[in-house]
Design a protein around this motif. Sequence first.
Motif, PDB file in Angstrom:
ATOM      1  N   ALA A   1     -10.227  -9.942  -0.545  1.00 49.57           N
ATOM      2  CA  ALA A   1      -9.829 -10.014  -1.957  1.00 49.57           C
ATOM      3  C   ALA A   1     -10.752 -10.953  -2.728  1.00 49.57           C
ATOM      4  CB  ALA A   1      -8.374 -10.466  -2.082  1.00 49.57           C
ATOM      5  N   HIS A   2     -11.182 -12.035  -2.089  1.00 45.83           N
ATOM      6  CA  HIS A   2     -12.120 -12.957  -2.728  1.00 45.83           C
ATOM      7  C   HIS A   2     -13.441 -12.241  -3.007  1.00 45.83           C
ATOM      8  CE1 HIS A   2      -9.925 -16.517  -0.547  1.00 45.83           C
ATOM      9  NE2 HIS A   2      -9.138 -15.848  -1.381  1.00 45.83           N
TER      10      HIS A   2
ATOM     11  N   ALA B   1      -7.570  -2.081  -6.751  1.00 49.10           N
ATOM     12  CA  ALA B   1      -8.181  -0.780  -6.445  1.00 49.10           C
ATOM     13  C   ALA B   1      -9.083  -0.868  -5.220  1.00 49.10           C
ATOM     14  CB  ALA B   1      -8.963  -0.275  -7.657  1.00 49.10           C
ATOM     15  N   LEU B   2      -9.852  -1.945  -5.116  1.00 44.68           N
ATOM     16  CA  LEU B   2     -10.729  -2.091  -3.948  1.00 44.68           C
ATOM     17  C   LEU B   2      -9.928  -2.315  -2.668  1.00 44.68           C
ATOM     18  CD1 LEU B   2     -13.701  -4.047  -5.511  1.00 44.68           C
ATOM     19  CD2 LEU B   2     -13.781  -1.778  -4.451  1.00 44.68           C
TER      20      LEU B   2
ATOM     21  N   SER C   1     -10.151  -1.317   1.796  1.00 47.21           N
ATOM     22  CA  SER C   1      -9.393  -2.014   2.842  1.00 47.21           C
ATOM     23  C   SER C   1      -8.090  -1.274   3.137  1.00 47.21           C
ATOM     24  CB  SER C   1      -9.091  -3.455   2.412  1.00 47.21           C
ATOM     25  OG  SER C   1     -10.266  -4.200   2.274  1.00 47.21           O
ATOM     26  N   PRO C   2      -8.180  -0.048   3.622  1.00 52.75           N
ATOM     27  CA  PRO C   2      -6.966   0.734   3.838  1.00 52.75           C
ATOM     28  C   PRO C   2      -6.025   0.135   4.876  1.00 52.75           C
ATOM     29  CG  PRO C   2      -8.874   1.862   4.761  1.00 52.75           C
ATOM     30  CD  PRO C   2      -9.388   0.688   3.987  1.00 52.75           C
ATOM     31  N   ALA C   3      -6.509  -0.734   5.729  1.00 52.25           N
ATOM     32  CA  ALA C   3      -5.643  -1.371   6.725  1.00 52.25           C
ATOM     33  C   ALA C   3      -4.781  -2.476   6.112  1.00 52.25           C
ATOM     34  CB  ALA C   3      -6.478  -1.937   7.868  1.00 52.25           C
TER      35      ALA C   3
ATOM     36  N   ARG D   1       0.809  -1.212   0.000  1.00 48.93           N
ATOM     37  CA  ARG D   1       0.000   0.000   0.000  1.00 48.93           C
ATOM     38  C   ARG D   1       0.852   1.277   0.000  1.00 48.93           C
ATOM     39  NH1 ARG D   1      -5.031   1.590   0.796  1.00 48.93           N
ATOM     40  NH2 ARG D   1      -5.398   3.617   1.771  1.00 48.93           N
ATOM     41  N   VAL D   2       1.862   1.310   0.818  1.00 52.50           N
ATOM     42  CA  VAL D   2       2.714   2.502   0.903  1.00 52.50           C
ATOM     43  C   VAL D   2       3.393   2.771  -0.435  1.00 52.50           C
ATOM     44  CG1 VAL D   2       4.768   3.489   2.015  1.00 52.50           C
ATOM     45  CG2 VAL D   2       3.045   2.284   3.397  1.00 52.50           C
TER      46      VAL D   2
END
Length: 176
Positions: A152-153, A79-80, A85-87, A19-20
């Motif tokens: 993710a699923h 993208a989702l 799911s920012p964590a 993510r970073v």
Amino acid sequence: MLALQAGGEPMYEALRYDRVRVLEGQAWRLLSAHAVHLGWAHCLMNAGGLALCAALGAGQRSARAWAAAITALALGVGALLMVASPATRDYAGLSGVLYGLFIWVLAPRAWRGDRWAWIGLLAVVARLGWQLVQGPAGMHSAWMGGEVMVEAHLYGALCAVALCLGQETWPRWRQA
């Protein structure tokens, strides 16, 4: 996938969803993360799932359609993960895309009345529902070498529904 897995840890680190690093401009990781895996068991399990999905969908769609669907699903899941799911800090594997591919392959056949496609589609949805309610089986995480990302699923399945709707493979509920 197998060639990338043979590249070991350096390949994994260069291509996994991070993510970073995505936020720093390494957007390719939204796509490449789905081609690298936590280990050989994870990679072979996903390769087997891809082979099964390809066998189920043999002759239904062109190679170009497959490539477009895999790319769209991979980018959609990535993208989702970023937005919903920012964590989630890192991710690797094809399973989110696979859930989407199974729906993309089975849904059109199910709508045409293929009983086996309905059974397969219901099995995919039931497995996803089970994972969302019960969480992934602990043995899968141990076997794969990391946590199963049920989100993710789900994201792969949702992206597949959008693909199917966009390709008009779902039944028309109203006739003009």
